[in-house]
Design a protein around this motif. Sequence first.
Motif, short mmCIF file in Angstrom:
data_model
loop_
_atom_site.label_atom_id
_atom_site.label_comp_id
_atom_site.label_asym_id
_atom_site.label_seq_id
_atom_site.Cartn_x
_atom_site.Cartn_y
_atom_site.Cartn_z
N VAL A 1 0.83 -1.21 0.00
CA VAL A 1 0.00 0.00 0.00
C VAL A 1 0.86 1.25 0.00
O VAL A 1 0.60 2.21 -0.74
CB VAL A 1 -0.96 -0.01 1.21
CG1 VAL A 1 -1.64 1.34 1.38
CG2 VAL A 1 -2.01 -1.11 1.04
N GLU A 2 1.92 1.26 0.80
CA GLU A 2 2.83 2.40 0.83
C GLU A 2 3.51 2.58 -0.53
O GLU A 2 3.67 3.71 -1.01
CB GLU A 2 3.88 2.20 1.93
CG GLU A 2 4.90 3.32 2.03
CD GLU A 2 4.28 4.68 2.30
OE1 GLU A 2 4.89 5.70 1.88
OE2 GLU A 2 3.20 4.74 2.91
N TYR A 3 3.90 1.47 -1.14
CA TYR A 3 4.51 1.53 -2.46
C TYR A 3 3.54 2.11 -3.48
O TYR A 3 3.91 2.95 -4.32
CB TYR A 3 4.94 0.13 -2.88
CG TYR A 3 5.57 0.06 -4.26
CD1 TYR A 3 6.78 0.67 -4.52
CD2 TYR A 3 4.93 -0.63 -5.29
CE1 TYR A 3 7.36 0.60 -5.79
CE2 TYR A 3 5.49 -0.70 -6.56
CZ TYR A 3 6.70 -0.08 -6.80
OH TYR A 3 7.27 -0.15 -8.05
N ALA A 4 2.27 1.70 -3.41
CA ALA A 4 1.25 2.22 -4.33
C ALA A 4 1.04 3.71 -4.13
O ALA A 4 0.91 4.47 -5.11
CB ALA A 4 -0.06 1.47 -4.12
N HIS A 5 1.01 4.16 -2.87
CA HIS A 5 0.86 5.60 -2.58
C HIS A 5 2.00 6.39 -3.23
O HIS A 5 1.76 7.44 -3.84
CB HIS A 5 0.84 5.84 -1.07
CG HIS A 5 -0.51 5.65 -0.45
ND1 HIS A 5 -1.60 6.42 -0.80
CD2 HIS A 5 -0.93 4.81 0.52
CE1 HIS A 5 -2.65 6.05 -0.07
NE2 HIS A 5 -2.27 5.06 0.73
N GLN A 6 3.21 5.89 -3.08
CA GLN A 6 4.36 6.59 -3.63
C GLN A 6 4.36 6.58 -5.16
O GLN A 6 4.61 7.60 -5.81
CB GLN A 6 5.65 5.97 -3.11
CG GLN A 6 5.86 6.13 -1.61
CD GLN A 6 7.09 5.40 -1.11
OE1 GLN A 6 7.87 4.86 -1.89
NE2 GLN A 6 7.28 5.38 0.21
N ARG A 7 4.05 5.45 -5.73
CA ARG A 7 4.12 5.29 -7.18
C ARG A 7 3.04 6.11 -7.91
O ARG A 7 3.28 6.61 -9.00
CB ARG A 7 3.98 3.81 -7.55
CG ARG A 7 4.14 3.52 -9.03
CD ARG A 7 4.19 2.03 -9.28
NE ARG A 7 4.44 1.72 -10.68
CZ ARG A 7 4.56 0.49 -11.18
NH1 ARG A 7 4.48 -0.55 -10.36
NH2 ARG A 7 4.78 0.30 -12.47
N HIS A 8 1.86 6.24 -7.29
CA HIS A 8 0.74 6.89 -7.97
C HIS A 8 0.31 8.20 -7.31
O HIS A 8 -0.82 8.65 -7.52
CB HIS A 8 -0.45 5.92 -8.03
CG HIS A 8 -0.12 4.59 -8.64
ND1 HIS A 8 0.20 4.44 -9.97
CD2 HIS A 8 -0.03 3.35 -8.08
CE1 HIS A 8 0.46 3.16 -10.21
NE2 HIS A 8 0.32 2.49 -9.08
N ALA A 9 1.22 8.78 -6.56
CA ALA A 9 0.89 9.99 -5.81
C ALA A 9 0.39 11.12 -6.71
O ALA A 9 -0.46 11.93 -6.29
CB ALA A 9 2.11 10.45 -5.02
N ASN A 10 0.88 11.17 -7.93
CA ASN A 10 0.52 12.28 -8.82
C ASN A 10 -0.48 11.87 -9.90
O ASN A 10 -0.64 12.59 -10.89
CB ASN A 10 1.79 12.84 -9.48
CG ASN A 10 2.77 13.40 -8.45
OD1 ASN A 10 2.35 14.09 -7.52
ND2 ASN A 10 4.04 13.09 -8.61
N ASP A 11 -1.15 10.76 -9.70
CA ASP A 11 -2.12 10.29 -10.69
C ASP A 11 -3.53 10.35 -10.08
O ASP A 11 -3.87 9.49 -9.26
CB ASP A 11 -1.80 8.86 -11.13
CG ASP A 11 -2.58 8.44 -12.37
OD1 ASP A 11 -3.66 9.02 -12.61
OD2 ASP A 11 -2.11 7.54 -13.09
#
Length: 308
Positions: free
Chosen positions: A58-68
């Motif tokens: 979940v943390e990885y997803a937040h970081q990866r898609h923060a600007n989408d």
Amino acid sequence: MLKHDTVLLQEAVMALNVQESGCYVDGTYGRGGHSALILESLGANGRLIVIDKDPVAVEYAHQRHANDPRVFVWHGSFRDFPQALHVAGVTEKIQGVLLDLGVSSPQLDDAERGFSFMREGQLDMRMDTSRGESAAQWLNHADESEIADVLWRYGEERFSRQIAKEIVRVRVHSPIETTIQLADLIANVVRKREPGKNPATRSFQAIRIKVNQELDDVEACLQQAVEWLAPAGRLVVISFHSLEDRIVKHFLRDVCSVPSLPKGLPVIPVFIQPPMRMIGKAQRPSDTEVQGNVRSRSAIMRVGERVA
């Protein structure tokens, strides 16, 4: 970030039949392989709800898609995806649900997660390390009969009773706390070995399923997918062992079939038409994929489409 090869990547996203303005649920985000490919086909008005039990994912997803702005990340079980849709502000039916079941490579390769009998680590096995009971906690208090039942039901372990008896005997003097401790205990009990398979394989699978309520989650999610899919919406499920696949196979068979009716009816009434139809046959990874990623060898994908 530990490496993870997404199984049936192209095949699963193609089966999802992504529409530019559609709303999709990736119920098992993992390291985002399927999600990344889905996003390539989504337009500016599309939505992707990504879900995972694992706080690291979940943390990885937040970081990866923060600007989408198309992506909404939710920590929890895929069985509760309607709750995630509600929080994300989605009120209409959706165009697809994708489930890639099983344990991801980063989870297996991280010894401290306790999923692997090949690596020394704490016997945890929780996909969501922020809540619930670990494998060690359960093993050190469960009744012998309950342990035996779990090993047989979820692992189809022929020596379930003997293993359970030994666990209960050993834990009186020394609590079972590590993966190698449990694996060695099982190896001492299981005398008849399956060729090419570690004797702890079935028991570790069974305990992991129990700790994470995996099969219950699958059954609950499948039922809700039928209610939430819009007409032509797709359900794509990748399973990794026979117990999961049996649930998916039987579910799709039931929801894609007309119930038994009296003989001689000239027309089947619309209200009892099956809500879904099968899309293609069950699909397995290619030989090339298996050669490049041996963990994909047991994967099987099934697809259903909402018709009404």
